[in-house]
Scaffold this active site. Structure first.
Site, short mmCIF file in Angstrom:
data_model
loop_
_atom_site.label_atom_id
_atom_site.label_comp_id
_atom_site.label_asym_id
_atom_site.label_seq_id
_atom_site.Cartn_x
_atom_site.Cartn_y
_atom_site.Cartn_z
N ARG A 23 1.14 -1.25 -0.33
CA ARG A 23 -0.11 0.02 0.15
C ARG A 23 0.59 1.70 -0.05
O ARG A 23 0.37 2.28 -0.89
CB ARG A 23 -1.05 -0.28 1.21
CG ARG A 23 -1.94 -1.44 1.13
CD ARG A 23 -2.55 -0.93 2.34
NE ARG A 23 -1.72 -1.44 3.87
CZ ARG A 23 -1.44 -0.96 5.12
NH1 ARG A 23 -3.00 -1.52 5.44
NH2 ARG A 23 -0.26 -1.48 5.78
N ASP A 47 4.43 23.43 16.13
CA ASP A 47 4.16 22.80 15.01
C ASP A 47 5.06 23.59 13.59
O ASP A 47 3.70 24.55 13.59
CB ASP A 47 3.65 21.69 14.74
CG ASP A 47 4.23 20.50 15.10
OD1 ASP A 47 3.88 19.02 15.50
OD2 ASP A 47 5.12 20.31 17.28
N ARG A 58 16.51 29.40 4.21
CA ARG A 58 16.32 30.43 5.86
C ARG A 58 16.74 30.17 6.94
O ARG A 58 16.99 29.09 6.91
CB ARG A 58 14.76 29.55 6.16
CG ARG A 58 13.71 30.03 4.66
CD ARG A 58 12.20 29.34 5.58
NE ARG A 58 10.90 28.77 3.89
CZ ARG A 58 10.30 29.61 4.46
NH1 ARG A 58 9.90 30.84 4.54
NH2 ARG A 58 9.27 29.82 2.93
N HIS A 61 18.56 31.81 12.14
CA HIS A 61 17.58 31.63 13.04
C HIS A 61 17.97 31.25 14.55
O HIS A 61 18.52 30.13 14.80
CB HIS A 61 16.41 32.41 13.01
CG HIS A 61 16.10 32.43 10.94
ND1 HIS A 61 14.97 32.42 10.90
CD2 HIS A 61 16.59 33.46 10.44
CE1 HIS A 61 15.33 32.87 9.95
NE2 HIS A 61 15.80 33.71 9.52
N LYS A 70 14.61 22.52 17.62
CA LYS A 70 13.61 21.74 16.82
C LYS A 70 13.95 20.81 16.50
O LYS A 70 14.93 20.15 15.82
CB LYS A 70 13.89 23.09 16.13
CG LYS A 70 13.65 24.39 16.20
CD LYS A 70 14.37 25.13 15.37
CE LYS A 70 14.48 27.02 15.70
NZ LYS A 70 15.03 27.71 15.35
N HIS A 117 20.12 27.29 13.44
CA HIS A 117 19.74 26.80 12.96
C HIS A 117 19.14 27.16 10.95
O HIS A 117 18.75 28.80 11.15
CB HIS A 117 18.00 25.99 13.29
CG HIS A 117 17.40 25.17 12.08
ND1 HIS A 117 16.50 25.29 11.70
CD2 HIS A 117 17.84 24.08 12.23
CE1 HIS A 117 16.07 24.85 10.33
NE2 HIS A 117 17.06 23.91 10.61
N TYR A 130 8.00 20.76 11.26
CA TYR A 130 8.94 20.78 12.27
C TYR A 130 8.57 20.69 13.53
O TYR A 130 7.29 21.61 13.19
CB TYR A 130 10.30 22.06 11.91
CG TYR A 130 10.22 22.91 12.39
CD1 TYR A 130 10.43 23.81 10.67
CD2 TYR A 130 10.93 24.24 13.24
CE1 TYR A 130 9.87 25.26 10.79
CE2 TYR A 130 10.61 24.84 13.03
CZ TYR A 130 9.79 25.91 11.40
OH TYR A 130 10.32 27.31 11.84
N ASP A 166 17.19 38.06 7.02
CA ASP A 166 18.16 37.25 6.62
C ASP A 166 19.42 38.07 5.60
O ASP A 166 21.16 37.45 6.40
CB ASP A 166 18.52 35.76 5.74
CG ASP A 166 17.33 35.41 7.48
OD1 ASP A 166 16.22 34.34 6.24
OD2 ASP A 166 17.01 35.77 8.18
#
Ligand SMILES: Cc1cn([C@H]2C[C@H](O)[C@@H](COP(=O)(O)OP(=O)(O)O[C@H]3O[C@H](C)C(=O)[C@H](O)[C@H]3O)O2)c(=O)[nH]c1=O
Length: 185
Positions: A23, A47, A58, A61, A70, A117, A130, A166
């Site tokens: 499946r 989340d 990204r 941070h 995280k 991160h 995450y 950023d």
């Protein structure tokens, strides 16, 4: 479940057990009791899901104070994910470690609180999902320059797409007093 330590103590790679059959497949993506056996907090309170195109980066941070641990994973596509030790006084201060996460390899990466991160998308599109150990606190959100020469992160994308925040992030050496977490505190 296979758990692999990285060169940064506390930063771990998880490979949950995958049950495949005609499946498709089934896997437990999180189990507080089982992950706590490997040192993760049992409490994840938020989340997040983000979708990014190829070349989007990204990060880097972190929140300080009120840091977030995280547990990150990729539901579609592939990213190169990076954790940086930014704890003043840490034996691995300024060191980074990276891992390729993808819907195919189903790997998860745990970035502890007080680490910076970020990730860059290496597939056409990536869905990034995450769990966080603390709530988003915009006033505590900080950015660190993705291509800080002192970090020397070997990103697989040379000219990434970044947010203005950023693009203008400071280097680690430019962080002011009190802007970085302290090791062991
Ligand atoms: C992180 C976050 C953001 N937002 C709002 C704030 C902005 O209006 C919008 C986009 O935020 P930002 O550009 O900071 O999103 P990312 O660049 O994906 O930030 C994340 O990227 C790296 C990879 C991380 O590790 C952090 O979780 C987080 O900083 O979402 C929220 O409402 N809640 C949140 O938890």
């Amino acid at each position: 479940m296979k758990v692999t330590e990285t060169e940064l103590p506390g930063v771990l790679v998880f490979e949950p057990r995958v049950f495949g059959d005609e499946r498709g497949f089934f896997m437990e993506t999180f189990n507080a009791r089982r992950y706590a056996e490997h040192g993760l907090p049992e409490r994840f309170v938020q989340d997040n899901l983000s979708r990014s195109a190829h070349g989007v980066l990204r990060g880097l941070h972190f929140q300080h104070p009120n840091p977030q641990g995280k547990l990150v994973s990729v539901l579609e596509g592939e990213v190169f994910d990076v954790a940086v030790d930014i704890r003043q006084g840490s034996p691995t201060f300024g060191r980074w470690t990276g891992v390729t996460l993808s819907a195919e390899n189903k790997k998860q990466f745990y970035v502890p609180p007080d680490f910076a991160h970020g990730f860059v998308v290496t597939s056409e599109v990536a869905l990034f999902y995450y769990k966080c150990t603390d709530y988003y606190s915009p006033q505590d959100e900080r950015s660190l320059r993705w291509n800080d020469e002192e970090l020397g992160i070997e990103w697989p994308v040379s000219s990434p797409t970044l947010s203005e925040k950023d693009r203008e992030a400071p280097r680690l050496s430019e962080m002011g007093e009190g802007e970085l977490p302290v090791y062991g505190v």
